[in-house]
Design an enzyme around this catalytic site. Sequence first.
Site, PDB file in Angstrom:
ATOM      1  CB  SER A 123       3.194   0.646  -3.509  1.00 52.14           C
ATOM      2  OG  SER A 123       1.869   0.986  -3.731  1.00 52.14           O
ATOM      3  CG  HIS A 144       6.253  -2.774  -1.983  1.00 48.44           C
ATOM      4  ND1 HIS A 144       6.985  -2.036  -2.878  1.00 48.44           N
ATOM      5  CD2 HIS A 144       4.965  -2.713  -2.424  1.00 48.44           C
ATOM      6  CE1 HIS A 144       6.185  -1.566  -3.813  1.00 48.44           C
ATOM      7  NE2 HIS A 144       4.962  -1.953  -3.558  1.00 48.44           N
ATOM      8  CD  GLU A 156      10.881  -2.082  -3.228  1.00 46.99           C
ATOM      9  OE1 GLU A 156      11.699  -1.537  -3.969  1.00 46.99           O
ATOM     10  OE2 GLU A 156       9.781  -1.554  -2.931  1.00 46.99           O
ATOM     11  CG  ASN A 194       6.827   1.963  -7.243  1.00 48.40           C
ATOM     12  OD1 ASN A 194       6.887   1.447  -8.357  1.00 48.40           O
ATOM     13  ND2 ASN A 194       5.906   1.625  -6.351  1.00 48.40           N
TER      14      ASN A 194
HETATM   15  P1  NAI Z   1      -7.658  -3.711  -3.940  1.00 52.33           P
HETATM   16  O1  NAI Z   1      -8.548  -2.530  -4.015  1.00 52.33           O
HETATM   17  O2  NAI Z   1      -7.654  -4.701  -5.063  1.00 52.33           O
HETATM   18  O3  NAI Z   1      -7.962  -4.518  -2.599  1.00 52.33           O
HETATM   19  C1  NAI Z   1      -8.076  -3.935  -1.336  1.00 52.33           C
HETATM   20  C2  NAI Z   1      -8.989  -4.822  -0.494  1.00 52.33           C
HETATM   21  O4  NAI Z   1      -8.947  -4.366   0.849  1.00 52.33           O
HETATM   22  C3  NAI Z   1     -10.446  -4.762  -0.937  1.00 52.33           C
HETATM   23  O5  NAI Z   1     -10.920  -6.076  -1.100  1.00 52.33           O
HETATM   24  C4  NAI Z   1     -11.142  -4.033   0.215  1.00 52.33           C
HETATM   25  O6  NAI Z   1     -12.451  -4.497   0.428  1.00 52.33           O
HETATM   26  C5  NAI Z   1     -10.256  -4.361   1.386  1.00 52.33           C
HETATM   27  N1  NAI Z   1     -10.286  -3.379   2.476  1.00 52.33           N
HETATM   28  C6  NAI Z   1     -10.259  -2.038   2.379  1.00 52.33           C
HETATM   29  N2  NAI Z   1     -10.216  -1.485   3.604  1.00 52.33           N
HETATM   30  C7  NAI Z   1     -10.227  -2.522   4.497  1.00 52.33           C
HETATM   31  C8  NAI Z   1     -10.197  -2.603   5.914  1.00 52.33           C
HETATM   32  N3  NAI Z   1     -10.156  -1.508   6.650  1.00 52.33           N
HETATM   33  N4  NAI Z   1     -10.200  -3.828   6.493  1.00 52.33           N
HETATM   34  C9  NAI Z   1     -10.236  -4.946   5.740  1.00 52.33           C
HETATM   35  N5  NAI Z   1     -10.272  -4.930   4.381  1.00 52.33           N
HETATM   36  C10 NAI Z   1     -10.266  -3.732   3.777  1.00 52.33           C
HETATM   37  O7  NAI Z   1      -6.190  -3.106  -3.703  1.00 52.33           O
HETATM   38  P2  NAI Z   1      -4.787  -3.757  -4.059  1.00 52.33           P
HETATM   39  O8  NAI Z   1      -4.392  -3.357  -5.428  1.00 52.33           O
HETATM   40  O9  NAI Z   1      -4.807  -5.193  -3.693  1.00 52.33           O
HETATM   41  O10 NAI Z   1      -3.820  -2.947  -3.063  1.00 52.33           O
HETATM   42  C11 NAI Z   1      -3.775  -3.203  -1.697  1.00 52.33           C
HETATM   43  C12 NAI Z   1      -2.538  -2.577  -1.111  1.00 52.33           C
HETATM   44  O11 NAI Z   1      -1.376  -3.067  -1.799  1.00 52.33           O
HETATM   45  C13 NAI Z   1      -2.455  -1.062  -1.206  1.00 52.33           C
HETATM   46  O12 NAI Z   1      -1.796  -0.569  -0.070  1.00 52.33           O
HETATM   47  C14 NAI Z   1      -1.606  -0.844  -2.461  1.00 52.33           C
HETATM   48  O13 NAI Z   1      -0.948   0.395  -2.455  1.00 52.33           O
HETATM   49  C15 NAI Z   1      -0.621  -1.982  -2.322  1.00 52.33           C
HETATM   50  N6  NAI Z   1       0.026  -2.424  -3.561  1.00 52.33           N
HETATM   51  C16 NAI Z   1      -0.695  -2.537  -4.718  1.00 52.33           C
HETATM   52  C17 NAI Z   1      -0.072  -2.989  -5.875  1.00 52.33           C
HETATM   53  C18 NAI Z   1      -0.838  -3.133  -7.145  1.00 52.33           C
HETATM   54  O14 NAI Z   1      -0.207  -3.258  -8.215  1.00 52.33           O
HETATM   55  N7  NAI Z   1      -2.176  -3.143  -7.114  1.00 52.33           N
HETATM   56  C19 NAI Z   1       1.361  -3.356  -5.893  1.00 52.33           C
HETATM   57  C20 NAI Z   1       1.996  -3.286  -4.592  1.00 52.33           C
HETATM   58  C21 NAI Z   1       1.344  -2.796  -3.501  1.00 52.33           C
END
Ligand code: NAI
Length: 505
Positions: A123, A144, A156, A194
């Site tokens: 994001s 996105h 997006e 955003n």
């Molecule tokens: P989260 O922390 O809930 O989940 C991330 C997951 O990725 C975790 O389960 C972690 O173990 C895993 N992980 C981390 N590094 C890894 C790797 N190298 N290989 C495989 N797995 C790996 O995070 P979330 O909130 O799901 O966000 C994920 C992405 O989505 C980020 O880039 C965030 O900026 C983006 N995003 C988040 C939003 C939100 O509201 N939380 C909305 C839109 C985008």
Amino acid sequence: MTALNTTARIAVIGAGAMGAGIAQVAAQAGHPVLLLDNRPGAAAQAIEGIDRQLGKRVENGKLSAQSREATIARLHAVEAIDALADCELIIEAIVENLEVKRALFRQLEGICSPQCILASNTSSLSITGIAAQLEHPQRLLGLHFFNPAPVMALVEIVSGLASDPVLAQCLYDTAKAWGKKPVHTRSTPGFIVNRVARPFYAESLRLLQEGAADCPTLDALMREAGGFAMGAFELTDLIGHDVNYAVTCSVFDAYYQDTRFQPSLIQKELVDGGRLGRKSGQGFYTYATGAERPPAAEISSAASVEVCIAEGDLGIAKGLLGRLREQGVEVIQRDGGGVLRVGDAVLALSDGRMACQRAREDGLRNLILLDLAFDYVSAKRIAISHAAGIDPQALEQGVALLQRAGLKVSLLSDSPALAVLRTVAMLANEAADALLQGVASAADIDLAMRAGVNYPQGPLAWADAVGLSHIVRTLDNLQASYGEERYRPSLLLRRRVAEGSTLHD
Ligand code: NAI
């Protein structure tokens, strides 16, 4: 290129909140989906979580048991990245860190075919930057989703410098086939939502900081006059102040500290104090069991009003006249400068000047300024302001007239452009600048704000409805009042006013 066929195997990397949601969306659309996480067991747990969610929907009669089973059967937890070799689309939703994402995509290039499309759910990171060191940077795009991905319609489709437009269109068509509302955007900080949404939070925070009104009053105005689903304080309490403040800081820094995006000290203090909103039990409001939210401030008048005079064209506010007539108030129409007179009071839509300034400059005694409403015919509440020294009887008459129209009246301190008008003017200004800079089309910007953050209308269409010259005048007056660059009108707004055209032309 059209949408990916449902036989196309899709992988989602990162089984957190977003990855699990995206995997569910793709599986429900009919694709076989592989889910991978570097935490052992996390992908399988995420699929169990999806199954539980779908189970609740089956219980509520919103989903058939058959669809639930079919969706779960398409989801496969995998523990090794090599398993993704024959995927046609890989969506990354891992930790928000440029170097970690870059390393993952470099590794993927060594595993999957050159035709596989690579997508990031980032994001805040640059798609151009993530793709920079790839062998085939043209196949990396942003995809996105918004949280929660199965519920939120907007996606997006983000193109970086190297991204292939044919693949961008393929992702667009695929997202559409998945039941989403996709928009195209260039990889610029905050993409569309955003970035364009920042003033929604910033202007309410500023009004609070200046003591214009309290949180419940400003929130009620955004809902009951502005037509937004939630006000800025209840919404940031829900999002979490740590998350919302971090996004604001990241956009502010990415635009080289342009004051339009300046974070708020009030919000920083909440973050510093651990008052993160609903999740910590305390933010702008208290969420302890039994805690009641204070009511919005309202003023009332016992004056009796039977007649008013509408001078000239009230523009967007003319819906008020029908409401008054319906309630038996006689409305006398005559020529003039677009004001409403009742007794000794003069009511006028704000143009961004403070009431004290406008009353003096325009020679209007007992001036009451009206805020913008999304729809004056159906609004439940309206904000007003007035200069110090207004005749109390005139104020009573003005408030009584608005009450006769069925409106609750909230009095703000004498602030330029009140609450809804300043918010909408600044949202439109940001949207116009994004349009000017080719970030996205006018239609996609408006769709993004409606589908991504549930605005009642896209900011560009809203500005057209208010009148672009009124929006520019409001911004000019805000800039003059504060002496701040923050409120400078976008070149595109000035251009369209000079051309006599609209933002959707
Ligand atoms: P989260 O922390 O809930 O989940 C991330 C997951 O990725 C975790 O389960 C972690 O173990 C895993 N992980 C981390 N590094 C890894 C790797 N190298 N290989 C495989 N797995 C790996 O995070 P979330 O909130 O799901 O966000 C994920 C992405 O989505 C980020 O880039 C965030 O900026 C983006 N995003 C988040 C939003 C939100 O509201 N939380 C909305 C839109 C985008």
